[in-house]
Design a protein around this motif. Sequence first.
Motif, PDB file in Angstrom:
ATOM      1  N   TRP A   1       0.837  -1.195   0.000  1.00  7.98           N
ATOM      2  CA  TRP A   1       0.000   0.000   0.000  1.00  7.98           C
ATOM      3  C   TRP A   1       0.873   1.246   0.000  1.00  7.98           C
ATOM      4  CZ3 TRP A   1      -2.525   3.365   3.992  1.00  7.98           C
ATOM      5  CH2 TRP A   1      -3.554   4.111   3.421  1.00  7.98           C
ATOM      6  N   ILE A   2       0.956   1.858  -1.150  1.00  9.69           N
ATOM      7  CA  ILE A   2       1.721   3.091  -1.320  1.00  9.69           C
ATOM      8  C   ILE A   2       0.729   4.177  -1.708  1.00  9.69           C
ATOM      9  CG2 ILE A   2       3.493   4.265  -2.675  1.00  9.69           C
ATOM     10  CD1 ILE A   2       4.994   1.642  -2.760  1.00  9.69           C
ATOM     11  N   LEU A   3       0.737   5.244  -0.957  1.00 10.37           N
ATOM     12  CA  LEU A   3      -0.184   6.358  -1.197  1.00 10.37           C
ATOM     13  C   LEU A   3       0.436   7.311  -2.212  1.00 10.37           C
ATOM     14  CD1 LEU A   3      -2.727   8.039  -0.432  1.00 10.37           C
ATOM     15  CD2 LEU A   3      -1.314   9.122   1.314  1.00 10.37           C
ATOM     16  N   THR A   4      -0.305   7.568  -3.275  1.00 13.72           N
ATOM     17  CA  THR A   4       0.137   8.548  -4.269  1.00 13.72           C
ATOM     18  C   THR A   4      -0.831   9.728  -4.192  1.00 13.72           C
ATOM     19  OG1 THR A   4       0.970   6.776  -5.674  1.00 13.72           O
ATOM     20  CG2 THR A   4       0.682   8.944  -6.697  1.00 13.72           C
ATOM     21  N   PRO A   5      -0.406  10.833  -3.567  1.00 14.56           N
ATOM     22  CA  PRO A   5      -1.305  11.988  -3.398  1.00 14.56           C
ATOM     23  C   PRO A   5      -1.744  12.579  -4.732  1.00 14.56           C
ATOM     24  CG  PRO A   5       0.653  12.201  -2.025  1.00 14.56           C
ATOM     25  CD  PRO A   5       0.891  11.061  -2.955  1.00 14.56           C
ATOM     26  N   LEU A   6      -2.966  13.063  -4.756  1.00 12.80           N
ATOM     27  CA  LEU A   6      -3.473  13.785  -5.920  1.00 12.80           C
ATOM     28  C   LEU A   6      -3.131  15.251  -5.705  1.00 12.80           C
ATOM     29  CD1 LEU A   6      -6.989  12.125  -6.193  1.00 12.80           C
ATOM     30  CD2 LEU A   6      -4.911  11.569  -7.484  1.00 12.80           C
ATOM     31  N   VAL A   7      -2.364  15.819  -6.611  1.00 15.95           N
ATOM     32  CA  VAL A   7      -1.900  17.188  -6.476  1.00 15.95           C
ATOM     33  C   VAL A   7      -2.232  17.949  -7.754  1.00 15.95           C
ATOM     34  CG1 VAL A   7       0.109  18.683  -6.133  1.00 15.95           C
ATOM     35  CG2 VAL A   7      -0.033  16.484  -4.942  1.00 15.95           C
ATOM     36  N   LEU A   8      -2.797  19.112  -7.584  1.00 16.30           N
ATOM     37  CA  LEU A   8      -3.079  19.973  -8.726  1.00 16.30           C
ATOM     38  C   LEU A   8      -2.080  21.128  -8.697  1.00 16.30           C
ATOM     39  CD1 LEU A   8      -4.869  20.727 -11.136  1.00 16.30           C
ATOM     40  CD2 LEU A   8      -6.342  21.971  -9.534  1.00 16.30           C
ATOM     41  N   GLY A   9      -1.199  21.131  -9.678  1.00 13.74           N
ATOM     42  CA  GLY A   9      -0.217  22.204  -9.814  1.00 13.74           C
ATOM     43  C   GLY A   9      -0.573  23.061 -11.010  1.00 13.74           C
ATOM     44  N   PRO A  10       0.199  24.103 -11.261  1.00 17.87           N
ATOM     45  CA  PRO A  10      -0.125  25.026 -12.351  1.00 17.87           C
ATOM     46  C   PRO A  10      -0.213  24.346 -13.717  1.00 17.87           C
ATOM     47  CG  PRO A  10       1.944  25.650 -11.292  1.00 17.87           C
ATOM     48  CD  PRO A  10       1.395  24.490 -10.546  1.00 17.87           C
ATOM     49  N   GLU A  11       0.596  23.307 -13.929  1.00 19.63           N
ATOM     50  CA  GLU A  11       0.552  22.642 -15.234  1.00 19.63           C
ATOM     51  C   GLU A  11      -0.754  21.886 -15.453  1.00 19.63           C
ATOM     52  OE1 GLU A  11       2.063  19.996 -12.186  1.00 19.63           O
ATOM     53  OE2 GLU A  11       2.892  21.896 -12.851  1.00 19.63           O
ATOM     54  N   GLY A  12      -1.505  21.634 -14.397  1.00 21.91           N
ATOM     55  CA  GLY A  12      -2.788  20.942 -14.511  1.00 21.91           C
ATOM     56  C   GLY A  12      -3.969  21.885 -14.666  1.00 21.91           C
ATOM     57  N   VAL A  13      -3.702  23.184 -14.677  1.00 16.81           N
ATOM     58  CA  VAL A  13      -4.769  24.190 -14.801  1.00 16.81           C
ATOM     59  C   VAL A  13      -4.615  24.894 -16.145  1.00 16.81           C
ATOM     60  CG1 VAL A  13      -5.754  26.297 -13.811  1.00 16.81           C
ATOM     61  CG2 VAL A  13      -4.787  24.554 -12.302  1.00 16.81           C
ATOM     62  N   PRO A  14      -5.679  24.908 -16.951  1.00 21.76           N
ATOM     63  CA  PRO A  14      -5.562  25.577 -18.249  1.00 21.76           C
ATOM     64  C   PRO A  14      -5.455  27.093 -18.100  1.00 21.76           C
ATOM     65  CG  PRO A  14      -7.819  24.890 -17.869  1.00 21.76           C
ATOM     66  CD  PRO A  14      -7.000  24.345 -16.723  1.00 21.76           C
ATOM     67  N   VAL A  15      -4.830  27.717 -19.073  1.00 20.82           N
ATOM     68  CA  VAL A  15      -4.779  29.174 -19.145  1.00 20.82           C
ATOM     69  C   VAL A  15      -6.052  29.595 -19.884  1.00 20.82           C
ATOM     70  CG1 VAL A  15      -3.546  31.188 -20.026  1.00 20.82           C
ATOM     71  CG2 VAL A  15      -2.267  29.197 -19.188  1.00 20.82           C
ATOM     72  N   VAL A  16      -6.990  30.212 -19.147  1.00 27.08           N
ATOM     73  CA  VAL A  16      -8.286  30.581 -19.728  1.00 27.08           C
ATOM     74  C   VAL A  16      -8.280  32.071 -20.068  1.00 27.08           C
ATOM     75  CG1 VAL A  16     -10.774  30.670 -19.375  1.00 27.08           C
ATOM     76  CG2 VAL A  16      -9.448  28.783 -18.395  1.00 27.08           C
ATOM     77  N   THR A  17      -8.270  32.358 -21.374  1.00 28.01           N
ATOM     78  CA  THR A  17      -8.291  33.753 -21.831  1.00 28.01           C
ATOM     79  C   THR A  17      -9.492  34.023 -22.733  1.00 28.01           C
ATOM     80  OG1 THR A  17      -6.874  33.221 -23.715  1.00 28.01           O
ATOM     81  CG2 THR A  17      -5.789  33.981 -21.697  1.00 28.01           C
ATOM     82  N   ASP A  18     -10.276  32.994 -23.001  1.00 31.10           N
ATOM     83  CA  ASP A  18     -11.442  33.118 -23.871  1.00 31.10           C
ATOM     84  C   ASP A  18     -12.685  33.384 -23.018  1.00 31.10           C
ATOM     85  OD1 ASP A  18     -12.832  32.576 -26.566  1.00 31.10           O
ATOM     86  OD2 ASP A  18     -13.855  31.210 -25.166  1.00 31.10           O
ATOM     87  N   ALA A  19     -13.426  34.439 -23.355  1.00 32.88           N
ATOM     88  CA  ALA A  19     -14.613  34.817 -22.582  1.00 32.88           C
ATOM     89  C   ALA A  19     -15.655  33.710 -22.575  1.00 32.88           C
ATOM     90  CB  ALA A  19     -15.212  36.106 -23.137  1.00 32.88           C
ATOM     91  N   GLY A  20     -15.814  33.019 -23.692  1.00 29.12           N
ATOM     92  CA  GLY A  20     -16.783  31.925 -23.765  1.00 29.12           C
ATOM     93  C   GLY A  20     -16.431  30.788 -22.828  1.00 29.12           C
ATOM     94  N   GLN A  21     -15.144  30.415 -22.813  1.00 27.22           N
ATOM     95  CA  GLN A  21     -14.686  29.369 -21.889  1.00 27.22           C
ATOM     96  C   GLN A  21     -14.879  29.810 -20.448  1.00 27.22           C
ATOM     97  OE1 GLN A  21     -10.567  28.870 -23.323  1.00 27.22           O
ATOM     98  NE2 GLN A  21     -10.979  26.665 -23.221  1.00 27.22           N
ATOM     99  N   ALA A  22     -14.545  31.051 -20.184  1.00 22.43           N
ATOM    100  CA  ALA A  22     -14.652  31.579 -18.822  1.00 22.43           C
ATOM    101  C   ALA A  22     -16.105  31.593 -18.365  1.00 22.43           C
ATOM    102  CB  ALA A  22     -14.060  32.981 -18.745  1.00 22.43           C
ATOM    103  N   THR A  23     -17.015  31.965 -19.242  1.00 27.18           N
ATOM    104  CA  THR A  23     -18.430  32.013 -18.901  1.00 27.18           C
ATOM    105  C   THR A  23     -18.970  30.603 -18.662  1.00 27.18           C
ATOM    106  OG1 THR A  23     -18.696  34.046 -20.157  1.00 27.18           O
ATOM    107  CG2 THR A  23     -20.697  32.805 -19.704  1.00 27.18           C
ATOM    108  N   ALA A  24     -18.511  29.653 -19.453  1.00 31.68           N
ATOM    109  CA  ALA A  24     -18.970  28.273 -19.307  1.00 31.68           C
ATOM    110  C   ALA A  24     -18.455  27.631 -18.020  1.00 31.68           C
ATOM    111  CB  ALA A  24     -18.528  27.451 -20.514  1.00 31.68           C
ATOM    112  N   ALA A  25     -17.291  28.051 -17.558  1.00 26.56           N
ATOM    113  CA  ALA A  25     -16.682  27.452 -16.362  1.00 26.56           C
ATOM    114  C   ALA A  25     -15.971  28.528 -15.545  1.00 26.56           C
ATOM    115  CB  ALA A  25     -15.713  26.351 -16.768  1.00 26.56           C
ATOM    116  N   PRO A  26     -16.747  29.381 -14.840  1.00 24.46           N
ATOM    117  CA  PRO A  26     -16.121  30.495 -14.111  1.00 24.46           C
ATOM    118  C   PRO A  26     -15.121  30.058 -13.044  1.00 24.46           C
ATOM    119  CG  PRO A  26     -18.482  30.382 -13.661  1.00 24.46           C
ATOM    120  CD  PRO A  26     -18.196  29.377 -14.721  1.00 24.46           C
ATOM    121  N   GLU A  27     -15.353  28.907 -12.431  1.00 26.56           N
ATOM    122  CA  GLU A  27     -14.413  28.444 -11.406  1.00 26.56           C
ATOM    123  C   GLU A  27     -13.057  28.117 -12.025  1.00 26.56           C
ATOM    124  OE1 GLU A  27     -17.617  27.480 -11.627  1.00 26.56           O
ATOM    125  OE2 GLU A  27     -18.405  28.234  -9.714  1.00 26.56           O
TER     126      GLU A  27
END
Length: 182
Positions: free
Chosen positions: A22-48
């Motif tokens: 049993w080896i625990l592999t943590p789930l980590v969200l770093g900057p490379e896992g987050v898209p760069v959102v610059t499109d208003a349509g994308q931003a409106t569809a997913a504000p979070e």
Amino acid sequence: MTIDPEIARWCSRPIDTGHPGWILTPLVLGPEGVPVVTDAGQATAAPEVVVLSAMAHGQGDAAEAIGVAFLAAAAGLDQERRAMYGDLVLSSLNAAARRTLEAMMKAGYEFQSEFARSYVAKGKIEAKAQAVLAVLEARAIEVPAEVRERVLASTDLAELDRWIRRAAVISDARELLATNGS
């Protein structure tokens, strides 16, 4: 979750728990896992996601575009989320992006989102309410708590404008709230 790629790598290392197999592999969200959102349509569809984008990439070259995309998305949010997300986005952007957005505002930029317009209006209302109280205080007129509360609670710019003019000529702060005269 972290905005630091090195911390993301460190936190995502497998952890041997000591239990066989049993080896625990943590789930980590770093900057490379987050898209760069610059499109208003994308931003409106997913504000979070645009908020996460600002947090992860707001110090980079895309900061201004991310901020503008968020303003478009903010129009569809309820007031509480608009305020909270807006604060997160603005505090995540680099100084250059904030300066650019401020320059746009000073140049007569017309805000496209209800989010930005609501904060500009709120600032005007608060400034006028403070002006009413400042005029009364400058004239050494005592301002009872109920008058102060009513002035600070007003959201009507026309009413506050009337009260500023009235504050210059009345002798008792309670007269400010009288419905006769202007």
